[in-house]
Design a protein around this motif. Structure first.
Motif, mmCIF file in Angstrom:
data_model
loop_
_atom_site.group_PDB
_atom_site.id
_atom_site.type_symbol
_atom_site.label_atom_id
_atom_site.label_comp_id
_atom_site.label_asym_id
_atom_site.label_seq_id
_atom_site.Cartn_x
_atom_site.Cartn_y
_atom_site.Cartn_z
ATOM 1 N N SER A 148 -9.278 29.684 43.711
ATOM 2 C CA SER A 148 -9.913 30.977 43.956
ATOM 3 C C SER A 148 -8.934 31.944 44.623
ATOM 4 N N PHE A 149 -8.241 31.454 45.652
ATOM 5 C CA PHE A 149 -7.262 32.317 46.333
ATOM 6 C C PHE A 149 -6.171 32.758 45.366
ATOM 7 N N GLY A 168 -6.564 35.809 43.378
ATOM 8 C CA GLY A 168 -6.659 37.080 44.089
ATOM 9 C C GLY A 168 -7.966 37.269 44.839
ATOM 10 N N ALA A 169 -8.719 36.182 45.034
ATOM 11 C CA ALA A 169 -9.968 36.309 45.774
ATOM 12 C C ALA A 169 -9.680 36.353 47.270
ATOM 13 N N SER A 170 -10.452 37.146 47.989
ATOM 14 C CA SER A 170 -10.324 37.179 49.437
ATOM 15 C C SER A 170 -11.040 35.968 50.006
ATOM 16 N N LYS A 171 -10.889 35.783 51.303
ATOM 17 C CA LYS A 171 -11.535 34.645 51.953
ATOM 18 C C LYS A 171 -13.053 34.713 51.771
ATOM 19 N N GLN A 196 -14.785 36.300 49.494
ATOM 20 C CA GLN A 196 -15.172 36.066 48.093
ATOM 21 C C GLN A 196 -15.136 34.580 47.768
ATOM 22 N N THR A 197 -14.120 33.899 48.289
ATOM 23 C CA THR A 197 -14.015 32.466 48.046
ATOM 24 C C THR A 197 -15.187 31.726 48.683
ATOM 25 N N HIS A 257 -18.474 32.918 46.534
ATOM 26 C CA HIS A 257 -18.568 32.531 45.123
ATOM 27 C C HIS A 257 -18.273 31.060 44.863
ATOM 28 N N GLN A 258 -17.513 30.424 45.744
ATOM 29 C CA GLN A 258 -17.130 29.031 45.472
ATOM 30 C C GLN A 258 -17.681 28.052 46.510
#
Lengths: 284, 275
Positions: free
Chosen positions: A171-172, A175-178, A180-181, A184-185
């Motif tokens: 996820s990182f 380009g996902a931010s913390k 968002q991770t 979403h995950q």
């Protein structure tokens, strides 16, 4: 007897000792449930659930206590769920390995072992007196929230820990931010574990008596709470109250109420198990 | 052995050719005297190298030599490691990526990464590929749809999965999963793709497919790949860097590294005498 035979023999002895220990627990539980069922099952009917408490055993019902328990359960969920899960996420994902987190961690583990009556005293001082909430549903819920917070936090952390690092890395790396991770995950992947922990914690809360007595829950309430600021009773207190009466009718009432309370806890645990299994399947 | 290796004539040819090509294209990735520490441990001991656009560069070396650590510097994946600290400069497209005001999320859209073990999200095939776009806030369904299809086509997975895009990414085979992970990376449209031993968990047929894919991707992307497989490095890469104990021992055209290494250590490693 040679060595191999000796080991086999030890193996067998330990196996039977294990079976014996398991059976003790099961037998005692069965006797207890059987006894309660014999005493109380005849008393359970719709009237028993919808009747208000009364001085006469045969007219008494658990309606106010049941509703009080539901109020307490709902408010405790609303308070403890977001706070506990957020704290768990913070400790696991943000504050990893700093000194403050280490200190918090030790404290939270210790808090999980503090006797519930101490929480009651804390609730009495802070919520009832200092915050002036009185012996209200809100004060009771806040106290129980404190009681189960450590459990919610610890189980949230365990559930988050079980999410593989590789998923977070992926996820990182995209380009996902913390946040968002996490959103979403991590949360979808650990949701089953978190929910299981929360439900188990709540089913403990629904059986708590001591802290609510200290906070000032009433043994006899002739009405159902209409708002969080109303006075209340809960099932365990109702049971406690009935058991301490000398009349046989009340003992029967207590047994019946215990059956219903046990039923509620079993259903909640069942839901927890269901969620756990459902989420585990998703991973495969 | 040593005598043939240090043939001065050949050495001169090698160096000239490096100078020539580096003048033609500005470097895509450039590092200057990079040093990395994990707490007290000095993992990288001063590495400078430059990587040209649209090339495949292989990092080889024994385990623990720092090649993965070095690779992960390019998209700042080491930032989360406890006790990580860095000295030196890394420029990507001319920008110092470790400057304070650098947006790490933006950097990672430019520098994609594929990991050692296939790690699809526990989501559908479609959602796996669309994830990078969705977290950018892209809501245009047509655009997402097109990008998912073109990414899956690029990695040669489209024909295999087009009928069950809703199936979980975890239901695919290992090789398919890894190609899905590459598709997921491509969907974000990076210009650099980092691959950390992308085939080490795969069977030979899946490996061959990935290698072929890397060869094609070179047209559009700059690829840096860590590999433990010497044959793989020699098959797919244009340049090879040999790392040993946190140092860059030799960095040259792959052909030269494998046919005529300058350093004894390099030769010993690629011929399997240690590592």
């Amino acid at each position: 007897m040679n060595n191999i035979q000796k080991n086999r023999w030890k193996d067998q002895v330990f196996k039977f000792w294990g079976i014996f220990c398991t059976v003790i627990g099961l037998v005692l539980l069965t006797i207890f449930i059987g006894d309660i069922l014999i005493d109380g099952i005849r008393r359970i009917d719709w009237d028993f659930i919808t009747d208000l408490p009364s001085r006469k055993a045969e007219n008494s019902g658990i309606y106010t206590a049941l509703m009080g328990s539901i109020w307490i359960l709902a408010l405790t969920t609303i308070i403890a769920f977001p706070v506990g899960v957020a704290a768990g996420i913070y400790l696991e994902e943000y504050a990893k390995n700093n000194k403050l987190a280490g200190l918090l961690e030790i404290n939270i583990s210790n808090l999980a072992g503090v006797p519930s009556i101490i929480y009651g005293l804390l609730g009495l001082e802070v919520f009832v007196r200092i915050m002036n909430l009185g012996a209200s549903v809100l004060a009771g819920s806040l106290t129980l929230s404190l009681l189960i917070l450590p459990i919610v936090i610890v189980s949230t952390r365990e559930a988050i820990k079980a999410v593989p690092q590789s998923i977070k890395d992926a996820s990182f790396a995209l380009g996902a931010s913390k946040w968002q991770t996490i959103w979403h995950q991590i949360l979808p992947a650990s949701g089953g574990g978190i929910l299981t922990g929360v439900i188990l914690a709540l089913s403990r809360a629904v059986g708590e008596t001591a802290p609510l007595i200290v906070v000032g829950a009433l043994a006899y309430v002739p009405f159902v709470p209409q708002s969080p600021m109303d006075e209340f009773s809960v099932m365990p207190i109702q049971i406690f109250n009935w058991i301490s009466r000398p009349q046989a009718g009340f003992i029967e009432n207590a047994a019946a109420a215990i059956i219903i309370l046990l039923g509620i806890t079993f259903i909640m645990n069942g839901i927890a198990v269901y969620f756990r299994n459902k989420w585990q399947k998703k991973w495969k | 052995m040593e005598i043939t290796m240090e043939n001065p004539k050949k050495k001169g040819v090698v160096l000239d050719s490096i100078v020539d090509t580096s003048l033609k294209k500005t470097p895509k990735i450039e590092t200057k005297n990079i040093k990395v520490w994990y707490e007290e441990f000095n993992a990288i001991k001063g590495i400078s190298m430059s990587i040209k656009p649209n090339t495949v560069t292989a990092f080889i070396g024994p385990s623990g030599c720092g090649k993965s650590t070095f690779l992960r510097l390019f998209n700042r994946m080491n930032d989360y490691v406890d006790g990580f600290s860095l000295e030196g400069k890394i420029k990507i497209n001319g920008q110092n990526i470790y400057k304070k005001n650098v947006n790490v999320e933006e950097l990672r859209k430019e520098v994609g990464m594929v990991f050692q073990k296939p790690n699809p999200f526990p989501k559908s095939i479609f959602d796996n590929v669309a994830y990078g776009l969705k977290i950018q806030g892209i809501k245009d369904k047509q655009l997402i749809n097109d990008r998912v299809i073109s990414s899956l086509k690029q990695v040669g997975l489209w024909e295999e999965v087009k009928d069950d895009l809703k199936k979980s990414g975890l239901a695919l085979s290992g090789g398919q999963q890894q190609r899905l992970c590459i598709a997921r990376t491509l969907a974000v449209e990076p210009s650099i793709i980092l691959m950390d031993e992308p085939t080490s968990a795969l069977d030979p047929i899946s490996t061959a497919k990935i290698e072929e894919l890397i060869f094609q991707l070179k047209q559009k992307y700059t690829i840096v790949i860590v590999t433990h497989n010497m044959q793989q490095a020699s098959r797919i890469s244009d340049y090879t860097a040999f790392f040993y104990l946190g140092e860059l021992i030799e960095f040259n055209k792959t052909k030269n590294i494998f046919t005529n290494p300058e350093k004894k250590q390099t030769e010993n490693y690629i011929t399997g005498r240690f590592g």
